[in-house]
Design a protein around this motif. Structure first.
Motif, short mmCIF file in Angstrom:
data_model
loop_
_atom_site.label_atom_id
_atom_site.label_comp_id
_atom_site.label_asym_id
_atom_site.label_seq_id
_atom_site.Cartn_x
_atom_site.Cartn_y
_atom_site.Cartn_z
N VAL A 1 1.12 3.96 -3.18
CA VAL A 1 0.89 5.40 -2.99
C VAL A 1 2.10 6.21 -3.42
CG1 VAL A 1 0.52 7.19 -1.24
CG2 VAL A 1 -0.86 5.12 -1.20
N TYR A 2 3.29 5.73 -3.08
CA TYR A 2 4.51 6.44 -3.44
C TYR A 2 4.70 6.47 -4.97
CZ TYR A 2 9.43 7.69 -3.63
OH TYR A 2 10.61 8.30 -3.91
N VAL A 3 4.41 5.35 -5.63
CA VAL A 3 4.62 5.26 -7.08
C VAL A 3 3.59 6.09 -7.85
CG1 VAL A 3 4.50 3.66 -9.05
CG2 VAL A 3 5.80 3.04 -7.01
N THR A 4 2.36 6.11 -7.39
CA THR A 4 1.32 6.82 -8.14
C THR A 4 1.31 8.32 -7.89
OG1 THR A 4 -0.30 6.34 -6.41
CG2 THR A 4 -0.18 4.82 -8.27
N HIS A 5 1.99 8.78 -6.88
CA HIS A 5 2.01 10.24 -6.64
C HIS A 5 3.39 10.78 -6.81
CE1 HIS A 5 -1.93 9.48 -4.82
NE2 HIS A 5 -2.17 10.71 -5.28
N THR B 1 0.83 -1.20 0.00
CA THR B 1 0.00 0.00 0.00
C THR B 1 0.87 1.26 0.00
OG1 THR B 1 -1.72 -1.18 1.21
CG2 THR B 1 -1.85 1.21 1.22
N ILE B 2 1.90 1.26 0.82
CA ILE B 2 2.80 2.41 0.88
C ILE B 2 3.53 2.58 -0.46
CG2 ILE B 2 4.91 3.28 1.97
CD1 ILE B 2 3.88 1.94 4.57
N VAL B 3 3.98 1.49 -1.06
CA VAL B 3 4.69 1.56 -2.33
C VAL B 3 3.77 2.04 -3.45
CG1 VAL B 3 5.86 0.18 -4.10
CG2 VAL B 3 6.43 -0.14 -1.69
#
Length: 77
Positions: free
Chosen positions: A73-77, A69-71
């Motif tokens: 969010v990091y990749v899409t933003h 989930t963290i990855v």
């Protein structure tokens, strides 16, 4: 890359849901029927082994879910 991570996140989510539903609780729901059958065939120690395996699998999938989930969010933003 983001699509592959999202697909993996969905697979981990479904796996986590299934593993949690299979665990025995106080009311011994779905897992009670499965572990009950294993208990008759293989003895009580095997049923405890299945519960221990489900517990470890739950922890692994929960950690994988949080990290993915963290990855995502990091990749899409």
């Amino acid at each position: 890359m983001a699509i592959a991570l999202k697909i993996l996140l969905v697979i981990v989510s479904i796996g986590l849901i299934l593993v949690v539903l299979l665990q025995s609780g106080k009311s011994a729901g779905l897992s009670g029927s499965i572990a009950g059958g294993a208990e008759q065939i293989m003895g009580k120690t095997k049923a405890r082994g299945v519960d221990a395996l489900l517990n470890r699998l739950t922890v692994f999938l929960a950690v994988a879910f949080m990290l993915l989930t963290i990855v995502v969010v990091y990749v899409t933003h």
